[in-house]
Design an enzyme around this catalytic site. Sequence first.
Site, PDB file in Angstrom:
ATOM      1  N   TYR A  32      31.098 -18.674  65.497  1.00 21.26           N
ATOM      2  CA  TYR A  32      29.994 -19.560  65.868  1.00 21.26           C
ATOM      3  C   TYR A  32      30.227 -20.120  67.275  1.00 21.26           C
ATOM      4  O   TYR A  32      31.342 -20.066  67.812  1.00 21.26           O
ATOM      5  CB  TYR A  32      29.883 -20.677  64.825  1.00 21.26           C
ATOM      6  CG  TYR A  32      28.797 -21.688  65.089  1.00 21.26           C
ATOM      7  CD1 TYR A  32      27.458 -21.335  65.034  1.00 21.26           C
ATOM      8  CD2 TYR A  32      29.119 -23.009  65.403  1.00 21.26           C
ATOM      9  CE1 TYR A  32      26.453 -22.270  65.277  1.00 21.26           C
ATOM     10  CE2 TYR A  32      28.130 -23.946  65.645  1.00 21.26           C
ATOM     11  CZ  TYR A  32      26.798 -23.569  65.583  1.00 21.26           C
ATOM     12  OH  TYR A  32      25.818 -24.497  65.837  1.00 21.26           O
ATOM     13  N   THR A  59      30.811 -22.846  68.737  1.00 16.82           N
ATOM     14  CA  THR A  59      31.833 -23.834  69.090  1.00 16.82           C
ATOM     15  C   THR A  59      33.239 -23.454  68.625  1.00 16.82           C
ATOM     16  O   THR A  59      34.161 -24.265  68.738  1.00 16.82           O
ATOM     17  CB  THR A  59      31.482 -25.203  68.483  1.00 16.82           C
ATOM     18  OG1 THR A  59      31.428 -25.073  67.051  1.00 16.82           O
ATOM     19  CG2 THR A  59      30.152 -25.712  69.000  1.00 16.82           C
ATOM     20  N   LYS A  60      33.413 -22.242  68.101  1.00 17.96           N
ATOM     21  CA  LYS A  60      34.703 -21.884  67.523  1.00 17.96           C
ATOM     22  C   LYS A  60      35.705 -21.437  68.599  1.00 17.96           C
ATOM     23  O   LYS A  60      35.373 -21.288  69.769  1.00 17.96           O
ATOM     24  CB  LYS A  60      34.526 -20.799  66.462  1.00 17.96           C
ATOM     25  CG  LYS A  60      33.729 -21.275  65.252  1.00 17.96           C
ATOM     26  CD  LYS A  60      34.391 -22.460  64.567  1.00 17.96           C
ATOM     27  CE  LYS A  60      33.742 -22.852  63.251  1.00 17.96           C
ATOM     28  NZ  LYS A  60      32.455 -23.528  63.387  1.00 17.96           N
ATOM     29  N   THR A  61      36.951 -21.205  68.158  1.00 16.85           N
ATOM     30  CA  THR A  61      38.044 -20.935  69.106  1.00 16.85           C
ATOM     31  C   THR A  61      37.817 -19.667  69.905  1.00 16.85           C
ATOM     32  O   THR A  61      38.226 -19.575  71.060  1.00 16.85           O
ATOM     33  CB  THR A  61      39.394 -20.851  68.383  1.00 16.85           C
ATOM     34  OG1 THR A  61      39.309 -19.821  67.372  1.00 16.85           O
ATOM     35  CG2 THR A  61      39.753 -22.171  67.737  1.00 16.85           C
TER      36      THR A  61
END
Length: 391
Positions: A187, A189-191
Site C-alpha cells: 500500500y 504508505t508501506k515500507t
Amino acid sequence: MQDVQAKKTIPFFTPSFSDEEEQALMRVLRSGWLTTGKETLEFEKEFAAFTGSKAALAVNSASNGLMLAMDACGIKSGTKILTSPYTFISTATSALHLGGDVVYADIEKDSYSIDPEKIEDILKKDKSVKAIVPIHIAGNVCNMRAINDLAKKYSVAVIEDAAHAFPSKTNEGYAGTLGTCGVFSFYATKTITAGEGGMICTNDEKIAERIRLMRSHGINRTIWDRYTDTKASWKYDVTAEGWKCNLPDILSAIGRAQLKKAQSFFEQRKKIAEKYNAAFAGNDSFILPPDGEGNAWHLYILRLNLDALKIGREEFGQALQERGLGISVHFIPHFEMSYIKERYGLDSSDFPESNKKYLQSLSLPFYPSMSEEDSDYVIETIIKLAKLNRR
C-alpha cells in the site's frame, strides 16, 4: 490552547521514488502487456528469494491476501480466526467474507502484539478456532515462538499479518515466513510500495496451489500462460469459486524497483527512529515505542503519558496538525467500530491494554526521505507542545 501558525508542513508519509521506478513503469507501458505477466512472475521470484520463502504469491492487496490465506487454511462457515482488536479492519473482515467468525485476544502490556497467554485462554475453550492471526504492528515482531508452539499444541494454522513487517528479520527468519503463511502489503504508505498490492508467502505447496487458483476466478491457467501459449491460448477450466485478486505488471514493476531498495529504506528509517528515541527518552510526557528483534520500523508510534499532560491524545494530535505535522493513529481498535462492536457485543473494558494504548498513541511523520530539518521540526514541535500542556 492558543492559536498557532504552522512554520512548516510535514506530511505523515511521502513515498521514496526515483528514476528506477519511473523506468520500470515505462518498461511495462512500452511492452504492451499491462496485467499479470512476466513482471509479476519475476517479482514473486525475487520476493521469495529475499525472504527465503518457498512460494511468494502476488495479489492486488494485503486485505485480499489475508482472505486468500484464510481460505487456503480452511476458514469457512463454522470456523473462527483468533486475532487482536488492535489492527486494521481487514484482518477481521477477511474471515467474515469467507463466512467465518472472529474471536479477539488482548495485546501484551509492553507492546502492541497479541498476548500468547490470552491466545491460550481462548484456544482451551473454543475448538472452532482454526487459525491464529498475529499482527506485527509497526514492524515490531510478535512472540512467534510462543504463538507457533500454541498453534502446534492446539492444531491450528498461523497466518501472519505482516503488512507492517518488511523487512523484519529475526534469528528464525523474516516475519511473514514464520507461520503457516504470511501476508505483506505494498500500500502507498508501506515500507516498500507499489501504490497498492500485496504478497503471500508460504512454505506449504498445497496452500500455495490453492491461493494460485483462487486469486484468479478459480481458473486453472494463468492469464500469462493463456495468452502466450500458441497451441490453446483460449482454453481453460474453472475448478473453484475464486475471486479476482491478481497483481498487474504495472504495479509489480514498481514493486521490483522498491524491493531493491528495501534494506536502504530500512536503514534510513532506523536512523530517524534512533533520533526520535534519543529526543523523547527521559521526558516523562512520552513512552517510547517497543523495539524488539527484527523491528522493521514501519511506523514510529509515540505514546503520551496522559498522567503528565493536561490534554488527551485527541487534543494533542489536533494541535500537532495545526502546527503543520501530518499524524495518524494506529489503530482504532475493532471494539470502537460499530459493525464489529454490535456483531460481537464488544466493549473497551474487555481489552484494557488495547484501549489504553489506543488512547495514548500517535503515529508521527516518518519516512526514508525525511530531511534532518524536518525531523528536527517534528521533535521540537512535540516537545514544546508537551511542555506547554504539562500538568
